[in-house]
Write a protein that holds these residues in place. Structure first.
Motif, PDB file in Angstrom:
ATOM      1  N   ALA A   1       0.850  -1.202   0.000  1.00 27.82           N
ATOM      2  CA  ALA A   1       0.000   0.000   0.000  1.00 27.82           C
ATOM      3  C   ALA A   1       0.877   1.241   0.000  1.00 27.82           C
ATOM      4  O   ALA A   1       1.937   1.278   0.634  1.00 27.82           O
ATOM      5  CB  ALA A   1      -0.906   0.010   1.228  1.00 27.82           C
ATOM      6  N   LYS A   2       0.428   2.242  -0.725  1.00 30.09           N
ATOM      7  CA  LYS A   2       1.058   3.558  -0.641  1.00 30.09           C
ATOM      8  C   LYS A   2       0.245   4.409   0.326  1.00 30.09           C
ATOM      9  O   LYS A   2      -0.987   4.373   0.308  1.00 30.09           O
ATOM     10  CB  LYS A   2       1.086   4.231  -2.011  1.00 30.09           C
ATOM     11  CG  LYS A   2       1.937   3.523  -3.051  1.00 30.09           C
ATOM     12  CD  LYS A   2       1.860   4.248  -4.385  1.00 30.09           C
ATOM     13  CE  LYS A   2       2.639   3.528  -5.462  1.00 30.09           C
ATOM     14  NZ  LYS A   2       2.511   4.216  -6.788  1.00 30.09           N
ATOM     15  N   VAL A   3       0.941   5.168   1.146  1.00 30.99           N
ATOM     16  CA  VAL A   3       0.254   6.036   2.107  1.00 30.99           C
ATOM     17  C   VAL A   3       0.948   7.403   2.142  1.00 30.99           C
ATOM     18  O   VAL A   3       2.167   7.497   1.953  1.00 30.99           O
ATOM     19  CB  VAL A   3       0.231   5.441   3.533  1.00 30.99           C
ATOM     20  CG1 VAL A   3      -0.469   4.093   3.547  1.00 30.99           C
ATOM     21  CG2 VAL A   3       1.632   5.313   4.116  1.00 30.99           C
TER      22      VAL A   3
ATOM     23  N   LYS B   1       5.603   3.461   1.500  1.00 29.99           N
ATOM     24  CA  LYS B   1       5.033   2.174   1.111  1.00 29.99           C
ATOM     25  C   LYS B   1       4.981   1.271   2.343  1.00 29.99           C
ATOM     26  O   LYS B   1       5.920   1.243   3.142  1.00 29.99           O
ATOM     27  CB  LYS B   1       5.865   1.523   0.007  1.00 29.99           C
ATOM     28  CG  LYS B   1       5.813   2.270  -1.319  1.00 29.99           C
ATOM     29  CD  LYS B   1       6.607   1.551  -2.397  1.00 29.99           C
ATOM     30  CE  LYS B   1       6.522   2.286  -3.725  1.00 29.99           C
ATOM     31  NZ  LYS B   1       7.305   1.590  -4.787  1.00 29.99           N
TER      32      LYS B   1
ATOM     33  N   VAL C   1      -0.814   8.658   9.280  1.00 34.18           N
ATOM     34  CA  VAL C   1      -1.380   8.695   7.933  1.00 34.18           C
ATOM     35  C   VAL C   1      -2.397   9.832   7.876  1.00 34.18           C
ATOM     36  O   VAL C   1      -3.233   9.985   8.771  1.00 34.18           O
ATOM     37  CB  VAL C   1      -2.056   7.355   7.585  1.00 34.18           C
ATOM     38  CG1 VAL C   1      -2.741   7.439   6.216  1.00 34.18           C
ATOM     39  CG2 VAL C   1      -1.021   6.233   7.566  1.00 34.18           C
TER      40      VAL C   1
ATOM     41  N   ARG D   1      -4.536   6.470   1.688  1.00 32.27           N
ATOM     42  CA  ARG D   1      -3.831   5.214   1.407  1.00 32.27           C
ATOM     43  C   ARG D   1      -4.492   4.533   0.218  1.00 32.27           C
ATOM     44  O   ARG D   1      -5.692   4.705  -0.018  1.00 32.27           O
ATOM     45  CB  ARG D   1      -3.796   4.315   2.628  1.00 32.27           C
ATOM     46  CG  ARG D   1      -5.123   4.054   3.283  1.00 32.27           C
ATOM     47  CD  ARG D   1      -4.962   3.101   4.475  1.00 32.27           C
ATOM     48  NE  ARG D   1      -4.831   3.786   5.743  1.00 32.27           N
ATOM     49  CZ  ARG D   1      -3.928   3.478   6.669  1.00 32.27           C
ATOM     50  NH1 ARG D   1      -3.063   2.497   6.445  1.00 32.27           N
ATOM     51  NH2 ARG D   1      -3.883   4.118   7.808  1.00 32.27           N
TER      52      ARG D   1
ATOM     53  N   PHE E   1      -6.176  -0.839   2.227  1.00 32.10           N
ATOM     54  CA  PHE E   1      -6.225  -0.983   3.672  1.00 32.10           C
ATOM     55  C   PHE E   1      -6.882  -2.307   4.042  1.00 32.10           C
ATOM     56  O   PHE E   1      -7.650  -2.872   3.272  1.00 32.10           O
ATOM     57  CB  PHE E   1      -6.967   0.190   4.335  1.00 32.10           C
ATOM     58  CG  PHE E   1      -8.402   0.347   3.918  1.00 32.10           C
ATOM     59  CD1 PHE E   1      -9.427  -0.309   4.596  1.00 32.10           C
ATOM     60  CD2 PHE E   1      -8.740   1.170   2.842  1.00 32.10           C
ATOM     61  CE1 PHE E   1     -10.752  -0.157   4.209  1.00 32.10           C
ATOM     62  CE2 PHE E   1     -10.059   1.323   2.459  1.00 32.10           C
ATOM     63  CZ  PHE E   1     -11.072   0.664   3.143  1.00 32.10           C
TER      64      PHE E   1
END
Length: 332
Positions: free
Chosen positions: A4-6, A26, A66, A96, A99
């Motif tokens: 996941a990119k956040v 990441k 986040v 994100r 999730f």
């Protein structure tokens, strides 16, 4: 495993936000399990941008968290019987791309959601911003047919819905916005009067000209000097719903404004701040009404769409600069 990119809040905002306040990271998500806390993986399709993220980040977040925010997501893997692969959900899991959830806080989009409508409307006109307009106008302002309603930041996600709901309710509606294009949009969606607050020679005169008899209801998204001037144009027993304070969100030093007590006393005004979550037990009622009006064409919507998750900070800053008409959305 899923990566996941956040976007995290690298450093709290001081004054106006900058791209350097954010950091893209990441995260490797663990495999989901039957039961327990890891039962479904969702992929975010669209993410919501709201002006309220600016003050909320200061109050609710720590550096390294986040970034807060809502999204429409699609379930891509599930071991939870309540959510099937392919289901669409509304969540509040921040900036994100993916999730993991145990299902708490996920709200399924109705299976009857029309294919003709963007699912992102569940974040805007038929979601948080629409519900904010709905309950602020009907429950706080308690508008009545034949009254005059004033809305500032009227071309934004909340204000544009407020004006249209007030017209449905049989009111005269006056809106202000920060560009001629936005004013033209307000007139297109049915506002009776609209003006560009940046180009009028006198805000006081513009408010009087738009409604010489004054205003019964004032839906305030801006605060500051605008609110201080507008309160003097309220009719006796007028109601003011304080939804936002855009003019103050990015101040490093608190503004010193006018005092409201004198007009409030002699006009016997009711002024109330609110959050739409007060009516969380009536969310279904509000969404059903909003969706009906959208499908009937009585409430029109417009979205300002930015493509690409990597552009979240730039889109957020652009919204704070007033670049959007309607709801600001980022498509992943």
């Amino acid at each position: 495993m899923v990566t996941a990119k956040v976007w995290v809040l690298k450093k709290h905002f001081e004054g106006f936000p900058k791209t350097s306040n954010f950091d893209l990271k990441k995260i490797e998500l663990p495999n989901i399990k039957d039961g327990g806390k890891r039962t479904a993986i969702s992929f975010c399709l669209e993410l919501s941008l709201c002006l309220c993220y600016r003050p909320y980040s200061q109050r609710e977040m720590k550096e390294g968290d986040v970034m807060i925010g809502m999204q429409v997501a699609r379930i891509v893997e599930s071991k939870n019987p309540a959510f099937a692969v392919g289901d669409f959900v509304v969540a509040n899991n921040g900036w994100r791309t993916h999730f993991i959830s145990d299902g708490k806080g996920l709200r399924l989009l109705p299976s009857s959601w029309p294919e003709s409508l963007p699912k992102s409307l569940a974040l805007g006109t038929v979601g948080l911003t629409g519900l904010t307009a709905y309950f602020g106008l009907f429950e706080v302002c308690k508008m009545k047919p034949g009254e005059t309603v004033l809305v500032n930041a009227a071309a934004g996600a909340v204000g544009s819905v407020v004006g249209q709901l007030a017209k449905i309710g049989g009111c005269k509606v006056v809106g202000c916005a920060g560009s001629d294009d936005k004013v033209a949009y307000l007139k297109k969606i049915g506002f009776d009067e609209a003006f560009n607050y940046k180009t009028v020679t006198s805000l006081d005169e513009a408010l009087h000209k738009a409604s010489p008899d004054g205003y019964d209801c004032f839906f305030d998204n801006v605060g500051g000097e605008f609110a201080s001037t507008a309160i003097n144009h309220m009719k006796k027993y007028g109601r003011i719903a304080v939804c936002g304070a855009i003019s103050q969100y990015n101040d490093s030093v608190p503004q010193k404004g006018h005092y409201v007590q004198i007009p409030m006393i002699f006009k016997e005004l009711h002024m109330e701040g609110f959050l739409f979550t007060r009516w969380s037990n009536r969310q279904e009622e509000g969404q059903k009404a909003l969706l009906k009006w959208v499908l009937e064409g009585k409430v029109k919507y417009r979205e300002h769409v930015t493509e690409g998750f990597e552009n979240m900070p730039a889109a957020f800053i652009g919204m704070l600069n007033g670049e959007n008409i309607g709801k600001a959305i980022v498509k992943v």
